[in-house]
Enzyme design. Structure first.
Site, PDB file in Angstrom:
ATOM      1  N   THR A 138       0.819  -1.195   0.000  1.00 40.28           N
ATOM      2  CA  THR A 138       0.000   0.000   0.000  1.00 40.28           C
ATOM      3  C   THR A 138       0.864   1.261   0.000  1.00 40.28           C
ATOM      4  O   THR A 138       1.809   1.377   0.767  1.00 40.28           O
ATOM      5  CB  THR A 138      -0.927   0.029   1.231  1.00 40.28           C
ATOM      6  OG1 THR A 138      -1.760  -1.123   1.207  1.00 40.28           O
ATOM      7  CG2 THR A 138      -1.796   1.274   1.224  1.00 40.28           C
ATOM      8  N   ARG A 166     -11.996  -9.972  -2.900  1.00 37.00           N
ATOM      9  CA  ARG A 166     -11.717  -9.185  -1.704  1.00 37.00           C
ATOM     10  C   ARG A 166     -11.429  -7.726  -2.056  1.00 37.00           C
ATOM     11  O   ARG A 166     -10.711  -7.431  -2.983  1.00 37.00           O
ATOM     12  CB  ARG A 166     -10.529  -9.782  -0.963  1.00 37.00           C
ATOM     13  CG  ARG A 166     -10.124  -9.033   0.306  1.00 37.00           C
ATOM     14  CD  ARG A 166      -8.928  -8.136   0.098  1.00 37.00           C
ATOM     15  NE  ARG A 166      -8.411  -7.630   1.375  1.00 37.00           N
ATOM     16  CZ  ARG A 166      -7.442  -6.733   1.466  1.00 37.00           C
ATOM     17  NH1 ARG A 166      -6.868  -6.258   0.374  1.00 37.00           N
ATOM     18  NH2 ARG A 166      -7.027  -6.308   2.657  1.00 37.00           N
ATOM     19  N   VAL A 167     -12.042  -6.813  -1.316  1.00 37.50           N
ATOM     20  CA  VAL A 167     -11.724  -5.394  -1.399  1.00 37.50           C
ATOM     21  C   VAL A 167     -11.244  -4.949  -0.028  1.00 37.50           C
ATOM     22  O   VAL A 167     -11.922  -5.174   0.979  1.00 37.50           O
ATOM     23  CB  VAL A 167     -12.955  -4.559  -1.833  1.00 37.50           C
ATOM     24  CG1 VAL A 167     -12.628  -3.071  -1.774  1.00 37.50           C
ATOM     25  CG2 VAL A 167     -13.400  -4.964  -3.225  1.00 37.50           C
ATOM     26  N   ASP A 169      -9.052  -1.795   2.361  1.00 39.58           N
ATOM     27  CA  ASP A 169      -9.356  -0.436   2.785  1.00 39.58           C
ATOM     28  C   ASP A 169      -8.915   0.610   1.771  1.00 39.58           C
ATOM     29  O   ASP A 169      -9.294   1.771   1.879  1.00 39.58           O
ATOM     30  CB  ASP A 169      -8.707  -0.150   4.132  1.00 39.58           C
ATOM     31  CG  ASP A 169      -7.182  -0.159   4.063  1.00 39.58           C
ATOM     32  OD1 ASP A 169      -6.629  -0.949   3.269  1.00 39.58           O
ATOM     33  OD2 ASP A 169      -6.545   0.599   4.808  1.00 39.58           O
ATOM     34  N   THR A 189      -1.753   2.327   6.332  1.00 39.35           N
ATOM     35  CA  THR A 189      -1.318   1.088   5.699  1.00 39.35           C
ATOM     36  C   THR A 189      -1.365  -0.019   6.743  1.00 39.35           C
ATOM     37  O   THR A 189      -1.326   0.245   7.944  1.00 39.35           O
ATOM     38  CB  THR A 189       0.109   1.227   5.127  1.00 39.35           C
ATOM     39  OG1 THR A 189       0.450   0.024   4.426  1.00 39.35           O
ATOM     40  CG2 THR A 189       1.135   1.455   6.218  1.00 39.35           C
ATOM     41  N   ASP A 191      -3.154  -3.985   7.883  1.00 40.32           N
ATOM     42  CA  ASP A 191      -4.199  -4.993   7.698  1.00 40.32           C
ATOM     43  C   ASP A 191      -5.516  -4.295   7.399  1.00 40.32           C
ATOM     44  O   ASP A 191      -6.301  -3.974   8.286  1.00 40.32           O
ATOM     45  CB  ASP A 191      -4.312  -5.854   8.957  1.00 40.32           C
ATOM     46  CG  ASP A 191      -5.243  -7.037   8.764  1.00 40.32           C
ATOM     47  OD1 ASP A 191      -6.020  -7.040   7.783  1.00 40.32           O
ATOM     48  OD2 ASP A 191      -5.196  -7.966   9.585  1.00 40.32           O
ATOM     49  N   GLY A 192      -5.757  -4.069   6.113  1.00 40.50           N
ATOM     50  CA  GLY A 192      -6.920  -3.297   5.710  1.00 40.50           C
ATOM     51  C   GLY A 192      -8.239  -3.909   6.109  1.00 40.50           C
ATOM     52  O   GLY A 192      -9.211  -3.190   6.347  1.00 40.50           O
TER      53      GLY A 192
END
Length: 273
Positions: A138, A166-167, A169, A189, A191-192
């Site tokens: 990210t 999967r989407v 953050d 940045t 673990d979204g």
């Protein structure tokens, strides 16, 4: 409050440009999937393009050979080496033990280490530690121009070996980044999947609006997540409209870079958990 985003967009390399096109040429905030791809190409971005690299293909092949481990599934029983996956009942420790024995028995010693508490993958538990600097890319940025206008943006390829569809953050306003000319900006940045549940960058900006300095606002946002998920990995940076900046992190040592018109080069700031 001008916002544009894309998610699950394939075959177009410039995700951040596509997001800007959504902002500038539509009244929508978020476009997803194949229609996001079609929109980006129709607006002049190159594509469709094969985005696979020799490195990514090699990584994927090794992952398949390792029975698709590690991954983001939990509380499932795989049929075959890489699924399909079916839910299992983990109502008791006895069931958990039987699942562990079944996986080890069917896949040999190859996966046995994944049940150790300090391993990146804990397939029976919910606190999967699969986000680290080796599988995470990210990039979040905030810019303040000479007129005081603030722009923020986030671009990411997503988590390595994620479940298709999967989407994270990255495209979620207030989660991966947020900005307000009256206050300042934030980027995030980590673990979204966990962080997006807290909209940490929205929290940072609103905390600064209420009078917190950037350091306290960043620390507060991270601590709110850590109280609920003590094993999560993530970080934020905060900058107010005067250019005062700070960062906070949990679970890893975080670095962000800064440059303004009076600096000869970029300064890298290291933030410790």
């Amino acid at each position: 409050m001008e916002i544009g985003a894309v998610a699950a967009m394939r075959y177009v390399k410039d995700g951040i440009k596509a997001a800007k096109l959504v902002m500038e040429h539509s009244e929508h905030t978020l476009l997803v999937g194949e229609k996001a791809t079609a929109f980006a190409i129709s607006m002049g971005l190159p594509g469709p393009t094969n985005l696979s690299s020799p490195e990514s293909i090699e990584k994927w092949e090794k992952w398949k050979q390792n029975h698709c481990q590690p991954n983001f599934w939990k509380n499932v029983d795989p049929v075959g080496k890489c699924g399909p996956y079916h839910p299992i009942n983990l109502a008791s420790v006895e069931v958990e033990g039987s699942v562990k024995n079944e996986v080890v028995g069917s896949q040999g010693g190859l996966c046995q280490g994944y049940f150790e508490s300090d391993n990146l993958l804990e397939p029976i538990k919910s606190n999967l530690k699969v986000v680290n600097r080796h599988n995470h890319d990210t990039i979040s940025m905030a810019v303040i121009d000479k007129m005081g206008h603030i722009a923020v943006g986030t671009s990411t390829n997503g988590a390595t070996f994620k479940i298709p569809g999967r989407v994270g953050d990255g495209p979620i306003p207030g989660s991966s980044s947020y900005g307000d000319d009256e206050v300042g900006a934030c980027g995030a940045t980590g673990d979204g999947d966990i962080m997006m549940r807290f909209l940490p960058c929205y929290q940072v900006v609103e905390s600064m609006r209420q009078g917190m300095d950037p350091r306290d606002a960043a620390t507060d946002a991270i601590s709110r997540i850590a109280r609920k998920y003590p094993d999560f990995i993530g970080a934020v940076f905060a900058v107010n409209k005067e250019g005062v900046h700070a960062g906070a992190c949990h679970g890893w040592t975080f670095q962000y870079s800064v440059r303004n018109s009076s600096m000869q080069d970029v300064e890298v700031i290291t933030v410790y958990p």
